[in-house]
Motif scaffolding. Structure first.
Motif, mmCIF file in Angstrom:
data_model
loop_
_atom_site.group_PDB
_atom_site.id
_atom_site.type_symbol
_atom_site.label_atom_id
_atom_site.label_comp_id
_atom_site.label_asym_id
_atom_site.label_seq_id
_atom_site.Cartn_x
_atom_site.Cartn_y
_atom_site.Cartn_z
ATOM 1 N N TYR A 64 41.624 -6.187 -28.247
ATOM 2 C CA TYR A 64 40.157 -6.178 -27.593
ATOM 3 C C TYR A 64 38.957 -5.896 -28.426
ATOM 4 N N ARG A 65 39.785 -5.823 -30.083
ATOM 5 C CA ARG A 65 39.067 -5.687 -31.484
ATOM 6 C C ARG A 65 37.629 -6.317 -31.623
ATOM 7 N N LEU A 66 36.664 -5.354 -31.690
ATOM 8 C CA LEU A 66 35.357 -6.489 -32.072
ATOM 9 C C LEU A 66 35.750 -7.826 -33.028
ATOM 10 N N VAL A 67 36.319 -7.186 -34.113
ATOM 11 C CA VAL A 67 36.346 -8.423 -34.880
ATOM 12 C C VAL A 67 36.468 -9.710 -34.294
ATOM 13 N N ARG A 68 37.578 -9.704 -33.440
ATOM 14 C CA ARG A 68 37.956 -11.021 -32.897
ATOM 15 C C ARG A 68 36.892 -11.740 -31.449
ATOM 16 N N GLN A 69 36.483 -10.807 -31.558
ATOM 17 C CA GLN A 69 35.171 -11.400 -29.745
ATOM 18 C C GLN A 69 34.303 -11.640 -30.609
ATOM 19 N N GLU A 70 33.495 -13.155 -29.698
ATOM 20 C CA GLU A 70 32.159 -14.106 -29.661
ATOM 21 C C GLU A 70 31.197 -13.523 -29.622
ATOM 22 N N VAL A 71 31.098 -12.956 -30.977
ATOM 23 C CA VAL A 71 29.175 -12.250 -30.740
ATOM 24 C C VAL A 71 28.442 -12.774 -30.829
ATOM 25 N N HIS A 72 26.983 -13.039 -29.862
ATOM 26 C CA HIS A 72 26.226 -13.668 -30.192
ATOM 27 C C HIS A 72 24.702 -12.703 -29.836
ATOM 28 N N ALA A 73 23.479 -13.020 -31.050
ATOM 29 C CA ALA A 73 22.292 -12.595 -30.043
ATOM 30 C C ALA A 73 22.321 -10.858 -30.106
ATOM 31 N N GLY A 74 23.671 -10.387 -30.149
ATOM 32 C CA GLY A 74 23.650 -8.561 -29.385
ATOM 33 C C GLY A 74 23.920 -8.691 -28.338
ATOM 34 N N PRO B 18 27.664 -19.679 -20.048
ATOM 35 C CA PRO B 18 27.566 -20.118 -20.574
ATOM 36 C C PRO B 18 28.980 -20.440 -20.387
ATOM 37 N N ASP B 19 29.940 -20.023 -21.055
ATOM 38 C CA ASP B 19 31.338 -19.513 -21.548
ATOM 39 C C ASP B 19 31.804 -17.700 -20.964
ATOM 40 N N GLY B 20 31.046 -17.388 -20.072
ATOM 41 C CA GLY B 20 31.701 -16.534 -19.495
ATOM 42 C C GLY B 20 31.265 -15.409 -19.203
ATOM 43 N N MET B 21 31.410 -14.013 -19.309
ATOM 44 C CA MET B 21 30.449 -13.398 -19.722
ATOM 45 C C MET B 21 30.167 -12.234 -20.569
ATOM 46 N N GLU B 22 28.624 -11.881 -20.483
ATOM 47 C CA GLU B 22 27.833 -11.442 -21.785
ATOM 48 C C GLU B 22 27.642 -10.578 -21.542
ATOM 49 N N ILE B 23 28.262 -9.525 -23.135
ATOM 50 C CA ILE B 23 28.253 -8.208 -22.228
ATOM 51 C C ILE B 23 26.858 -7.309 -23.626
ATOM 52 N N PRO B 24 26.172 -6.660 -23.319
ATOM 53 C CA PRO B 24 25.579 -5.836 -24.334
ATOM 54 C C PRO B 24 26.894 -5.301 -25.818
ATOM 55 N N LEU B 25 26.361 -5.406 -26.778
ATOM 56 C CA LEU B 25 27.151 -5.182 -27.966
ATOM 57 C C LEU B 25 28.049 -3.815 -28.076
ATOM 58 N N VAL B 26 26.669 -2.839 -27.659
ATOM 59 C CA VAL B 26 27.054 -1.598 -27.473
ATOM 60 C C VAL B 26 28.119 -1.191 -26.553
ATOM 61 N N VAL C 29 33.087 -13.282 -23.398
ATOM 62 C CA VAL C 29 34.534 -12.760 -22.716
ATOM 63 C C VAL C 29 34.707 -13.532 -21.615
ATOM 64 N N ARG C 30 35.944 -13.723 -21.406
ATOM 65 C CA ARG C 30 35.993 -14.364 -20.311
ATOM 66 C C ARG C 30 35.579 -13.543 -19.385
ATOM 67 N N PRO C 31 35.992 -14.171 -18.067
ATOM 68 C CA PRO C 31 35.974 -13.074 -16.778
ATOM 69 C C PRO C 31 36.861 -11.905 -16.886
ATOM 70 N N LYS C 32 38.405 -12.585 -16.782
ATOM 71 C CA LYS C 32 39.273 -11.806 -16.722
ATOM 72 C C LYS C 32 39.362 -10.530 -18.130
ATOM 73 N N ARG C 33 38.548 -10.023 -18.934
ATOM 74 C CA ARG C 33 38.513 -9.558 -20.130
ATOM 75 C C ARG C 33 37.549 -8.955 -19.330
ATOM 76 N N TYR D 241 30.024 -3.028 -24.972
ATOM 77 C CA TYR D 241 31.000 -3.663 -25.654
ATOM 78 C C TYR D 241 31.799 -2.763 -26.668
ATOM 79 N N VAL D 242 31.519 -2.168 -27.693
ATOM 80 C CA VAL D 242 31.881 -0.722 -28.242
ATOM 81 C C VAL D 242 32.730 0.237 -27.383
#
Length: 400
Positions: free
Chosen positions: A164-174, A142-150, A178-182, A152-153
């Motif tokens: 791009y640091r993980l602490v600045r990202q929105e993480v939910h359920a693993g 609903p808010d962009g692309m959803e990438i598995p946590l592992v 991120v927005r499509p551009k990212r 992404y890292v």
């Protein structure tokens, strides 16, 4: 490389033409019988070889893929695919890995440039298609692309920008949202990693490719010269064999066509200047960088070297280099020579706190503070806080 504009999702053939590294792209030439020899010699593949050479030379000159490759216009998907194979084959046989890694950067940026040019559902659909073909499926949320946590890292770690640091990202359920551009930028990294690995070739094939494409490989080498030591402005001679192990490692990294961190790029330029290298030598040191841009590099080198009336910025102290993971005093296991693989006792002496101090102890000449003409007894201090960006990257283009 060309950055194509598009407004609609691609059919399978066009998708493979734009992204020839994807599994399944070989379907574009299904029914054609070709071998390495025919790809290198057969007149039927003249167009593919011509386009492949254009891709290679464009990457050597412009790894940031800011320029168009005119030969792309009106080329069929199967020829694009074969030109990609030809380019990767030739660069995998090159004597140095630097051209292949620079080409990988250019090809990945061309792909991410296309993905970023799309908008809305079309952009998300193509990102999904490419990521799925790379066997790292991402989904539009609903808010962009959803990438598995592992995942992404794995892809974000080499990207130095703080956003791009993980602490600045929105993480939910693993999943990282991120927005499509990212997401396109992260796919760029995935593509670069894939293409930077050479194709395994037999010695016979390597010899065949080098013989057939000697002129092309020679031209690429001429456009990407390795660093050359020149007399310093102070009358001394640059002595690379006496550089501290950290600086030698930085130079090897760039010569191999591998990426060097922002901190490493700055430290190398500042050290070389204070060690007596002229601007051309310093610029040459970065030509192997996969994202080398001559105009930006020259601008940054000039800014670093002309600071404080020509004395230049101070290279970071040893403690700072260690904090950035740039210290190799224990030795570099991947180095080719025994000297570089070995532990360096001088680096462990309590008195040693700065790479320029190491160089002086080994007999090198160092440009003194307050003396732009050079001198043997510089007294290095901690690096200044107000430092410019690293050579090869500008603040406005650091993300790409």
């Amino acid at each position: 490389m060309a950055v194509h504009r598009a407004s609609a999702p691609l059919d399978p053939a066009s998708l493979y033409g734009e992204y020839p590294f994807l599994p399944g792209a070989e379907s574009l030439v299904r029914g054609q019988t070709w071998t390495v020899r025919t790809l290198l010699e057969d007149p039927a593949y003249t167009s593919a070889r011509s386009l492949g050479r254009a891709r290679i030379l464009a990457a050597a000159d412009d790894p940031r893929a800011a320029k168009d490759v005119a030969e792309f216009a009106g080329t069929s998907a199967d020829v694009r695919y074969l030109s990609f194979l030809f380019a990767r084959l030739v660069l995998s046989a090159a004597p140095s890995p630097a051209p292949l890694r620079r080409w990988a950067v250019a090809e990945s940026k061309r792909s991410s440039g296309r993905l970023e040019s799309l908008r809305g559902p079309d952009q998300e659909a193509e990102i999904e298609a490419v990521s799925e073909a790379l066997r790292t499926p991402w989904a539009a949320g609903p808010d962009g692309m959803e990438i598995p946590l592992v995942e992404y890292v794995r892809l974000a770690t080499p990207i130095r920008e703080a956003d791009y640091r993980l602490v600045r990202q929105e993480v939910h359920a693993g999943l990282v949202r991120v927005r499509p551009k990212r997401a396109a930028r992260l796919l760029e990294e995935a593509i670069r990693r894939t293409l930077a690995e050479p194709i395994p070739l037999t010695p016979e094939v390597v010899a065949q490719v080098r013989e057939r494409e000697a002129e092309l490989l020679g031209e690429v080498a001429a456009r990407m010269p390795l660093p050359v030591a020149r007399p310093s402005a102070g009358g001394g001679v640059l002595r690379p064999e006496r550089f501290p192990p950290c600086i030698r490692k930085m130079r090897r990294t760039l010569q191999k066509g591998e990426n060097l961190s922002h901190a490493g790029r700055f430290a190398l330029a500042a050290f070389l200047h204070r060690a007596g290298a002229d601007p051309e030598t310093i610029v040459d040191a970065y030509r192997g960088a996969p994202d080398f841009d001559e105009s930006i590099t020259r601008y940054q080198v000039e800014h670093i070297t002309q600071h404080a009336g020509g004395v230049g910025y101070e290279p970071p102290e040893c403690e700072t280099l260690r904090s950035h993971g740039l210290c190799v005093r224990e030795g570099d296991p991947a180095a080719e020579t025994a000297v570089d693989r070995a532990r360096d006792p001088l680096c462990f002496e309590e008195r040693l706190r700065h790479p320029l101090q190491y160089y002086r102890i080994r007999g090198g000449t160092v440009l003194e503070r307050g003396d732009p003409s050079g001198g043997p007894d510089a007294r290095p201090t901690a690096a200044g806080r107000d430092r410019p960006g690293p050579p090869g990257r500008s603040p406005s283009t650091a993300r790409r």
